[in-house]
Scaffold this active site. Structure first.
Site, short mmCIF file in Angstrom:
data_model
loop_
_atom_site.label_atom_id
_atom_site.label_comp_id
_atom_site.label_asym_id
_atom_site.label_seq_id
_atom_site.Cartn_x
_atom_site.Cartn_y
_atom_site.Cartn_z
N LYS A 263 0.83 -1.21 0.00
CA LYS A 263 0.00 0.00 0.00
C LYS A 263 0.87 1.26 0.00
O LYS A 263 0.70 2.14 -0.83
CB LYS A 263 -0.94 -0.01 1.22
CG LYS A 263 -1.97 -1.14 1.18
CD LYS A 263 -2.92 -1.09 2.35
CE LYS A 263 -2.27 -1.34 3.68
NZ LYS A 263 -1.69 -2.69 3.84
N VAL A 342 11.10 4.48 5.74
CA VAL A 342 9.94 4.74 6.60
C VAL A 342 9.25 3.42 6.94
O VAL A 342 8.09 3.40 7.35
CB VAL A 342 8.90 5.72 5.99
CG1 VAL A 342 9.39 7.14 5.98
CG2 VAL A 342 8.45 5.28 4.62
N ALA A 343 9.96 2.30 6.75
CA ALA A 343 9.35 0.99 7.03
C ALA A 343 9.63 0.58 8.47
O ALA A 343 8.88 0.93 9.39
CB ALA A 343 9.86 -0.05 6.04
N ARG A 344 10.75 -0.08 8.68
CA ARG A 344 11.16 -0.46 10.03
C ARG A 344 12.69 -0.42 10.10
O ARG A 344 13.37 -0.87 9.16
CB ARG A 344 10.69 -1.88 10.38
CG ARG A 344 9.24 -1.97 10.77
CD ARG A 344 8.95 -1.23 12.10
NE ARG A 344 7.54 -1.26 12.46
CZ ARG A 344 6.66 -0.32 12.10
NH1 ARG A 344 7.04 0.73 11.38
NH2 ARG A 344 5.41 -0.40 12.49
N ASP A 368 13.21 7.35 9.26
CA ASP A 368 12.11 7.65 10.19
C ASP A 368 12.04 6.59 11.28
O ASP A 368 11.37 6.79 12.29
CB ASP A 368 10.78 7.67 9.40
CG ASP A 368 9.59 8.06 10.26
OD1 ASP A 368 9.71 9.03 11.05
OD2 ASP A 368 8.54 7.39 10.17
N GLU A 373 13.95 2.07 19.30
CA GLU A 373 13.30 3.39 19.32
C GLU A 373 12.94 3.79 20.73
O GLU A 373 12.31 2.99 21.43
CB GLU A 373 12.05 3.37 18.43
CG GLU A 373 12.42 3.21 16.96
CD GLU A 373 11.23 3.29 16.00
OE1 GLU A 373 10.09 3.46 16.46
OE2 GLU A 373 11.45 3.19 14.80
N HIS A 392 10.01 8.54 14.00
CA HIS A 392 8.90 7.65 13.62
C HIS A 392 7.60 8.45 13.43
O HIS A 392 6.61 8.24 14.12
CB HIS A 392 8.70 6.55 14.67
CG HIS A 392 7.99 5.34 14.12
ND1 HIS A 392 8.27 4.07 14.53
CD2 HIS A 392 6.98 5.22 13.21
CE1 HIS A 392 7.48 3.21 13.89
NE2 HIS A 392 6.69 3.90 13.09
N GLY A 394 6.04 8.74 10.39
CA GLY A 394 5.36 8.38 9.14
C GLY A 394 3.85 8.44 9.20
O GLY A 394 3.19 8.92 8.27
#
Ligand code: NAI
Ligand code: HPV
Length: 656
Positions: A263, A342-344, A368, A373, A392, A394
């Site tokens: 997506k 911006v995933a992981r 991101d 984290e 983070h 996003g």
């Protein structure tokens, strides 16, 4: 052999109503330390088949593990179209832990007593409002693992974002109470899905509402990185004017490799195309036609990383993608590549990235997300001058947070009502129309499992169960996962203290060494009905009721749905016809006059009400099976008296 007639049906409906009323009066409610839902429920169609077929709002739940059923009506006013009330196969409460108090549940709709929902990270107000409409909502942020474990034992649901680690310990602490974990976002790498499944806890996420936000953040980082926005901003604010230092690179005409064309990845690709970039993508599971429609070529991993000027990461963190960007993969990249993540954080080996930045293989990175984290203050990666970072963010737009909050609130409340959510992460998704027509068969499947297991003589270990579905429909036209789960539930729950539901049925069966196989038999009946009959066979065991053993040597019972009600239609090789409600006595006798009367009298003397009776026989005056439905459990005296009737060769009392 012909089934004989069922009798005493006249007062059935009024008796049912009375029972339902009684149950309502003794409904369970909860205290903090007690689970609030009654024990395991199964779906029952309402008394008329036409009702149950037409609308699910006519579906009621029956507490089936107890002799005291509880009926509830479902309110569908706020049901999301993507989910549907079907059953409580998701309810995981241990019956032994259920407290019974006078009911306060009249005014809380299908949820019974208000559930307690712990929200452990900031959630949009709109979602909180939805949750508050039906539950007690406790927002408690920044909990330590110990604090979370301690709180969770009083909660029916937990809602998290990416910052809460929902570990095995959390599921253990929530055992018997926690039914659903809602992830207000996409990535579920912070939830131990295996543990959730083992504990029968449903995990749902909110997979769509933050897609655009994440894609926009990816594009923002891409552009900011290419034009040194963050660095130039800091320098200018520090009083410098470094125009030649912050000369950037253009994006137009450059190749962007989108890694993970789901997506977010496809929305990033669409936007990058708008910026004039040449976009390629790598995703082993993405359909080529979807990529083609956006003008994107799907390529191999190596091809993608070797040809890209920019790489944007959009795959989930899984054991396969963990540190997939490492020294080896950096070595294959074009020198001077720029990377956006911006995933992981975990998909990148962060130490390897620092090395690649230092050596110039990677010219710049915009991140991101991080393995840990928040990352440590002195993280070389975060402090690297060619790295742009955000904490983070996003999914952090007002719009996305509102959308995600509503999406997860609906999914969690739906799950608490026993609905199957379209966003379930660890349970099969069954289409609403399939659920609707399978509803009465769900009850039948569980009852047959429950009956079959009680026919096994003590000490026989059950290893192999076969479920045979007879239907006019082709094998591909019948989704039996729900039915298999319910047969499993029916078989396992009476002989263990494990609560089985749709989430954990296959796992529990496997864990207990129980092999459940399925067979479809196409029969010449109405294709309008999903099923003609369900047969449950248990092989390689002894039976406490020898007549239940069919020719193949296995315990065998068959059932059908008649007028919306589950019926037992065959025991061993004897045809019977008895509604599966209350309790059941099966007797094998010599077929002769007066048997019904004699047994009926014995039960009558003990004030045991007979609801149904049916006799099936091999042939006239030979062997017969009498199936007697009884509302109450006969006492030992009554059972001894039945056994003492000379023509009765064997009998068994079964609880449904
Ligand atoms: N930074 C943030 O705030 C946000 C981060 N995310 C992250 O982005 C990820 C993607 O989100 P969506 O696009 O919504 O999920 P999605 O499930 O729609 O897309 C993920 C895609 O990755 C693909 N994939 C799986 N394994 C792969 C592999 N080894 N190599 C390449 N592709 C692979 C899948 O086939 C799928 O098409 C999430 O898993 C989440 O971790 C999502 C939203 C916000
Ligand atoms: O949806 C996701 O996968 C995200 O990473 C968003 O995380 P968050 O809910 O902002 O902690």
């Amino acid at each position: 052999m012909k089934p004989s007639l069922a009798r005493d049906q006249r007062n059935r409906k009024s008796r049912k109503k009375e029972k339902a009323k009684k149950k309502k009066e003794s409904m369970a409610s909860s205290a903090c330390t007690k689970p609030i839902f009654p024990s395991s429920f199964t779906l029952s169609s309402s008394s008329s088949s036409s009702e149950s077929k037409s609308k699910l709002s006519h579906v009621s739940f029956i507490k089936s593990t107890s002799t005291l059923p509880i009926y509830r009506k479902l309110s569908h006013a706020n049901l999301s179209k993507r989910s549907l009330a079907v059953n409580s196969v998701l309810k995981t409460v241990d019956p032994s832990e259920t407290s019974v108090k006078s009911s306060k549940s009249e005014n809380v709709g299908s949820l019974g007593e208000k559930p307690t929902i712990l929200v452990s990270e900031k959630l949009g107000e709109a979602g909180l409002e939805v949750l508050r409409s039906l539950g007690h909502v406790e927002c408690a942020y920044d909990l330590s693992q110990e604090e979370l474990c301690s709180k969770i034992s009083c909660c029916d649901a937990l809602i998290v974002r990416s910052g809460t680690k929902v570990t095995r310990e959390v599921f253990e602490a929530g055992k018997g109470r926690l039914k659903v974990v809602g992830r207000a976002g996409v990535g579920i790498d912070n939830v131990d899905l295996q543990a959730a499944t083992e504990f029968g806890c449903l995990v749902v996420n909110a997979p769509t509402a933050n897609t655009i936000a994440a894609a926009e953040h990816g594009i923002a980082l891409l552009a900011a990185m290419a034009r040194n926005i963050a660095q130039a901003d800091a320098s200018t604010k520090a009083g410098k004017w470094q125009r030649s230092k912050y000369v950037g690179v253009s994006m137009v005409g450059k190749t962007l490799a989108v890694m993970g064309f789901g997506k977010v990845g496809s929305e990033v690709a669409r936007r990058a195309k708008g910026l004039g970039m040449h976009v390629i993508a790598h995703d082993p599971y993405a359909p080529a036609d979807r990529a083609r429609a956006i003008g994107v070529d799907l390529v191999s991993f190596d091809q993608a990383i070797a040809t890209a000027d920019f790489i944007s990461l959009h795959m989930p963190l899984t054991p396969t993608t963990n540190k997939v960007f490492n020294d080896d993969s950096f070595a294959k990249m074009k020198k001077g590549v720029r990377i956006v993540n911006v995933a992981r954080g975990g998909v990148i080996d962060e130490d390897a990235l620092v090395r690649a930045l230092d050596s110039g293989i990677v010219a710049q990175a915009a991140l991101d997300v991080f393995t840990e984290e928040p990352p440590s203050k002195d993280s070389k990666l975060v402090q690297h001058e060619n790295v742009t970072v955000t904490p983070h963010l996003g999914a952090s737009t007002k719009e996305a947070q509102e959308g995600v909050a509503i999406e997860i609130a609906e999914a969690v409340l739906g799950a608490l009502k026993g609905e199957l959510s379209a966003t379930a992460v660890n349970a099969p998704m069954v289409a609403p129309e399939v659920l609707s027509e399978l509803a009465p068969y769900v009850v039948l499947a569980e009852k047959l499992g429950r009956l079959a297991v009680q026919l096994v003589s003590g000490g026989s270990g059950i290893k192999s169960v076969k479920v045979v579905y007879r239907s006019a429909r082709g094998p591909d036209d019948l989704d039996t996962r729900l039915l298999r789960a319910m047969v499993t539930k029916g078989i396992i729950e009476p002989i263990s203290n494990t609560i089985v539901n749709l989430v954990n049925a296959d796992f529990i069966a496997k864990q207990k060494g129980l092999r459940i196989s399925e067979e479809r038999v196409v029969v010449d009946s109405s294709p309008e009905l999903p099923l003609d009959s369900i047969q449950v066979q248990i092989s390689s065991v002894d039976s406490k009721f020898a007549s239940a053993v069919a020719e193949g040597g296995h315990i065998n019972i068959d059932g059908k749905v008649k007028f919306g009600e589950p019926h037992l239609t065959c025991v061993g090789s004897f045809d019977v016809d008895v509604s599966l409600e209350g309790n059941l006595i099966l007797c094998r006798q010599v077929d002769q006059p007066g048997m019904i009367g004699r047994v009926g009298n014995i039960l009558g003397e003990q004030n045991v009400n007979v609801s149904f009776m049916s006799v099936g026989r091999t042939s006239r005056r030979k062997k017969a099976i009498m199936a007697i439905g009884v509302d109450e459990e006969p006492n030992k005296q009554a059972l001894d008296n039945i056994g003492a009737v000379p023509a009765i060769e064997e009998f068994v009392f079964l609880k449904l």
